[in-house]
Design a protein around this motif. Structure first.
Motif, PDB file in Angstrom:
ATOM      1  N   HIS A   1     -55.730  32.767 -51.444  1.00 42.85           N
ATOM      2  CA  HIS A   1     -55.659  33.774 -52.496  1.00 42.85           C
ATOM      3  C   HIS A   1     -54.348  34.543 -52.268  1.00 42.85           C
ATOM      4  O   HIS A   1     -54.234  35.301 -51.301  1.00 42.85           O
ATOM      5  N   LEU A   2     -53.325  34.301 -53.108  1.00 45.42           N
ATOM      6  CA  LEU A   2     -52.022  34.913 -52.885  1.00 45.42           C
ATOM      7  C   LEU A   2     -51.508  35.583 -54.158  1.00 45.42           C
ATOM      8  O   LEU A   2     -50.677  35.033 -54.881  1.00 45.42           O
ATOM      9  N   PRO A   3     -51.995  36.797 -54.472  1.00 46.01           N
ATOM     10  CA  PRO A   3     -51.493  37.519 -55.639  1.00 46.01           C
ATOM     11  C   PRO A   3     -49.986  37.733 -55.545  1.00 46.01           C
ATOM     12  O   PRO A   3     -49.448  38.014 -54.478  1.00 46.01           O
ATOM     13  N   GLY A   4     -49.315  37.574 -56.673  1.00 48.75           N
ATOM     14  CA  GLY A   4     -47.864  37.717 -56.711  1.00 48.75           C
ATOM     15  C   GLY A   4     -47.132  36.398 -56.650  1.00 48.75           C
ATOM     16  O   GLY A   4     -45.928  36.334 -56.899  1.00 48.75           O
ATOM     17  N   SER A   5     -47.863  35.309 -56.336  1.00 46.95           N
ATOM     18  CA  SER A   5     -47.240  33.989 -56.268  1.00 46.95           C
ATOM     19  C   SER A   5     -47.249  33.320 -57.642  1.00 46.95           C
ATOM     20  O   SER A   5     -48.016  33.681 -58.536  1.00 46.95           O
ATOM     21  N   ALA A   6     -46.385  32.313 -57.790  1.00 47.66           N
ATOM     22  CA  ALA A   6     -46.346  31.553 -59.041  1.00 47.66           C
ATOM     23  C   ALA A   6     -47.674  30.855 -59.294  1.00 47.66           C
ATOM     24  O   ALA A   6     -48.149  30.799 -60.430  1.00 47.66           O
ATOM     25  N   ARG A   7     -48.273  30.316 -58.233  1.00 45.23           N
ATOM     26  CA  ARG A   7     -49.544  29.620 -58.382  1.00 45.23           C
ATOM     27  C   ARG A   7     -50.632  30.564 -58.892  1.00 45.23           C
ATOM     28  O   ARG A   7     -51.384  30.244 -59.816  1.00 45.23           O
ATOM     29  N   PHE A   8     -50.713  31.741 -58.292  1.00 52.10           N
ATOM     30  CA  PHE A   8     -51.728  32.719 -58.687  1.00 52.10           C
ATOM     31  C   PHE A   8     -51.527  33.147 -60.140  1.00 52.10           C
ATOM     32  O   PHE A   8     -52.482  33.263 -60.908  1.00 52.10           O
ATOM     33  N   ALA A   9     -50.268  33.349 -60.537  1.00 47.42           N
ATOM     34  CA  ALA A   9     -49.974  33.761 -61.912  1.00 47.42           C
ATOM     35  C   ALA A   9     -50.354  32.674 -62.904  1.00 47.42           C
ATOM     36  O   ALA A   9     -50.891  32.961 -63.986  1.00 47.42           O
ATOM     37  N   ALA A  10     -50.103  31.418 -62.559  1.00 48.35           N
ATOM     38  CA  ALA A  10     -50.438  30.315 -63.456  1.00 48.35           C
ATOM     39  C   ALA A  10     -51.935  30.264 -63.732  1.00 48.35           C
ATOM     40  O   ALA A  10     -52.370  30.057 -64.875  1.00 48.35           O
ATOM     41  N   VAL A  11     -52.719  30.462 -62.692  1.00 46.69           N
ATOM     42  CA  VAL A  11     -54.175  30.442 -62.844  1.00 46.69           C
ATOM     43  C   VAL A  11     -54.662  31.678 -63.591  1.00 46.69           C
ATOM     44  O   VAL A  11     -55.473  31.594 -64.514  1.00 46.69           O
ATOM     45  N   THR A  12     -54.154  32.843 -63.205  1.00 49.55           N
ATOM     46  CA  THR A  12     -54.637  34.104 -63.755  1.00 49.55           C
ATOM     47  C   THR A  12     -54.216  34.316 -65.208  1.00 49.55           C
ATOM     48  O   THR A  12     -55.024  34.744 -66.043  1.00 49.55           O
ATOM     49  N   LEU A  13     -52.963  34.017 -65.509  1.00 46.95           N
ATOM     50  CA  LEU A  13     -52.434  34.311 -66.840  1.00 46.95           C
ATOM     51  C   LEU A  13     -52.672  33.194 -67.839  1.00 46.95           C
ATOM     52  O   LEU A  13     -52.869  33.453 -69.035  1.00 46.95           O
ATOM     53  N   PHE A  14     -52.614  31.931 -67.383  1.00 46.23           N
ATOM     54  CA  PHE A  14     -52.641  30.808 -68.317  1.00 46.23           C
ATOM     55  C   PHE A  14     -53.835  29.882 -68.136  1.00 46.23           C
ATOM     56  O   PHE A  14     -53.944  28.879 -68.832  1.00 46.23           O
ATOM     57  N   LYS A  15     -54.707  30.211 -67.179  1.00 43.27           N
ATOM     58  CA  LYS A  15     -55.874  29.369 -66.892  1.00 43.27           C
ATOM     59  C   LYS A  15     -55.459  27.944 -66.559  1.00 43.27           C
ATOM     60  O   LYS A  15     -56.204  26.985 -66.807  1.00 43.27           O
ATOM     61  N   ALA A  16     -54.261  27.786 -66.021  1.00 43.89           N
ATOM     62  CA  ALA A  16     -53.788  26.472 -65.614  1.00 43.89           C
ATOM     63  C   ALA A  16     -54.387  26.085 -64.266  1.00 43.89           C
ATOM     64  O   ALA A  16     -54.768  26.954 -63.478  1.00 43.89           O
ATOM     65  N   LYS A  17     -54.458  24.806 -64.019  1.00 49.25           N
ATOM     66  CA  LYS A  17     -54.756  24.323 -62.676  1.00 49.25           C
ATOM     67  C   LYS A  17     -53.427  24.301 -61.935  1.00 49.25           C
ATOM     68  O   LYS A  17     -52.446  23.752 -62.435  1.00 49.25           O
ATOM     69  N   ALA A  18     -53.369  24.889 -60.761  1.00 46.76           N
ATOM     70  CA  ALA A  18     -52.088  25.061 -60.075  1.00 46.76           C
ATOM     71  C   ALA A  18     -52.205  24.689 -58.609  1.00 46.76           C
ATOM     72  O   ALA A  18     -53.182  25.040 -57.944  1.00 46.76           O
ATOM     73  N   VAL A  19     -51.178  23.992 -58.120  1.00 46.83           N
ATOM     74  CA  VAL A  19     -51.157  23.531 -56.736  1.00 46.83           C
ATOM     75  C   VAL A  19     -49.770  23.781 -56.152  1.00 46.83           C
ATOM     76  O   VAL A  19     -48.747  23.515 -56.803  1.00 46.83           O
ATOM     77  N   THR A  20     -49.733  24.310 -54.933  1.00 53.43           N
ATOM     78  CA  THR A  20     -48.494  24.436 -54.175  1.00 53.43           C
ATOM     79  C   THR A  20     -48.419  23.258 -53.212  1.00 53.43           C
ATOM     80  O   THR A  20     -49.359  23.006 -52.460  1.00 53.43           O
ATOM     81  N   VAL A  21     -47.306  22.551 -53.251  1.00 57.20           N
ATOM     82  CA  VAL A  21     -47.074  21.414 -52.355  1.00 57.20           C
ATOM     83  C   VAL A  21     -46.181  21.877 -51.209  1.00 57.20           C
ATOM     84  O   VAL A  21     -45.115  22.451 -51.437  1.00 57.20           O
ATOM     85  N   GLU A  22     -46.610  21.625 -49.978  1.00 52.53           N
ATOM     86  CA  GLU A  22     -45.843  22.045 -48.796  1.00 52.53           C
ATOM     87  C   GLU A  22     -45.596  20.850 -47.875  1.00 52.53           C
ATOM     88  O   GLU A  22     -46.537  20.311 -47.295  1.00 52.53           O
ATOM     89  N   THR A  23     -44.347  20.414 -47.760  1.00 50.16           N
ATOM     90  CA  THR A  23     -44.001  19.440 -46.732  1.00 50.16           C
ATOM     91  C   THR A  23     -43.426  20.180 -45.526  1.00 50.16           C
ATOM     92  O   THR A  23     -43.018  21.338 -45.632  1.00 50.16           O
ATOM     93  N   SER A  24     -43.396  19.500 -44.384  1.00 49.02           N
ATOM     94  CA  SER A  24     -43.001  20.159 -43.140  1.00 49.02           C
ATOM     95  C   SER A  24     -41.512  20.006 -42.860  1.00 49.02           C
ATOM     96  O   SER A  24     -40.975  18.890 -42.878  1.00 49.02           O
ATOM     97  N   TRP A  25     -40.868  21.120 -42.525  1.00 52.25           N
ATOM     98  CA  TRP A  25     -39.467  21.105 -42.125  1.00 52.25           C
ATOM     99  C   TRP A  25     -39.236  20.282 -40.858  1.00 52.25           C
ATOM    100  O   TRP A  25     -38.093  19.947 -40.543  1.00 52.25           O
ATOM    101  N   GLU A  26     -40.283  19.997 -40.126  1.00 47.39           N
ATOM    102  CA  GLU A  26     -40.138  19.230 -38.893  1.00 47.39           C
ATOM    103  C   GLU A  26     -39.752  17.765 -39.169  1.00 47.39           C
ATOM    104  O   GLU A  26     -39.301  17.062 -38.267  1.00 47.39           O
ATOM    105  N   LEU A  27     -39.942  17.323 -40.394  1.00 45.23           N
ATOM    106  CA  LEU A  27     -39.689  15.929 -40.751  1.00 45.23           C
ATOM    107  C   LEU A  27     -38.282  15.752 -41.319  1.00 45.23           C
ATOM    108  O   LEU A  27     -37.684  16.703 -41.835  1.00 45.23           O
ATOM    109  N   PRO A  28     -37.733  14.538 -41.266  1.00 46.61           N
ATOM    110  CA  PRO A  28     -36.418  14.283 -41.873  1.00 46.61           C
ATOM    111  C   PRO A  28     -36.443  14.549 -43.377  1.00 46.61           C
ATOM    112  O   PRO A  28     -37.470  14.360 -44.041  1.00 46.61           O
TER     113      PRO A  28
END
Length: 237
Positions: free
Chosen positions: A176-203
């Motif tokens: 639950h991260l208010p102020g994020s793009a994902r949270f705004a997409a769900v709250t304002l537009f009822k969109a399904k929203a996903v944040t993708v995170e890859t690791s900086w440890e990888l090439p």
């Protein structure tokens, strides 16, 4: 398929390009953002490659619309920094609130114009989520109540079948991260929203490959089928 190049935050010093690609048939609208943080270059590379391949005719789709912002925060990207302020804390936290930065405000206007049913926000993070819960690298993040969690689990299962290293496997995080793009997409537009995170440890090449694969898995399930277009051999003769 038609592709239109437009400008986000056009009348500000933060202006940056975005693209609207439309299939010949009506279908789902998906917004893809990358570079909200300027030092997350794997996500930027994946989003930029996607739009370039669509423009060159190497990829195409027949149904639906893609709205792609490959480098949201150009100034932060130029310095390879996260960005000051952190743009992913400046989106509206509730209906009736305003965004606190020209770029986040511009993204909200674009989302309001195209009304995406899905938002994929591409990021990168420290560490490996399969090593410790304090790390977000190699994870898909969605809100606790979002219907996107079911599809995210399916995609994680597909990804992990092809990843032999246990620590590199992906996990689902419900945050639950208010102020994020994902949270705004769900709250304002009822969109399904996903944040993708890859690791900086990888090439970088591997991070880009993971980001690309994840986006394509989501699009395929959502109903925007990307097709590889191969040049005819006789066209080179």
């Amino acid at each position: 398929m038609r592709i239109e190049k437009l400008t986000l935050a056009r009348k500000t010093k933060f202006k940056t390009a975005y693209y609207v690609a439309r299939g010949e048939q009506h279908g789902p609208v998906v917004m893809i953002t990358a570079g909200i943080h300027g030092n997350e270059v794997g996500s930027i590379a994946a989003a930029t490659s996607l739009i370039h391949r669509l423009q060159r005719g190497q990829l195409r789709f027949d149904t639906g619309t893609l709205v792609i912002i490959p480098i949201v925060n150009q100034s932060a990207y130029g310095l390879r920094i996260r960005g000051l302020p952190d743009l992913n804390r400046t989106f509206p936290k509730a209906k009736g609130q305003s965004a606190r930065h020209p770029l986040s405000a511009a993204i909200i206007r674009v989302a309001n114009r195209y009304r995406p049913s899905w938002v994929l926000d591409l990021h990168e993070a420290n560490g490996f989520s399969n090593v410790s819960r304090k790390y977000l690298g190699q994870s898909l993040i969605t809100n606790h109540w979002s219907a996107s969690a079911t599809l995210s689990r399916k995609i994680i299962h597909k990804l992990n079948r092809d990843i032999s290293s246990k620590k590199r496997k992906f996990n689902l995080r419900l945050r639950h991260l208010p102020g994020s793009a994902r949270f705004a997409a769900v709250t304002l537009f009822k969109a399904k929203a996903v944040t993708v995170e890859t690791s900086w440890e990888l090439p970088l090449s591997l991070r880009k490959a993971y980001q690309t694969k994840i986006v394509r898995h989501f699009l395929d399930h959502i109903g925007i089928k990307l097709h590889e277009v191969h040049a005819r051999k006789d066209a080179l003769v």
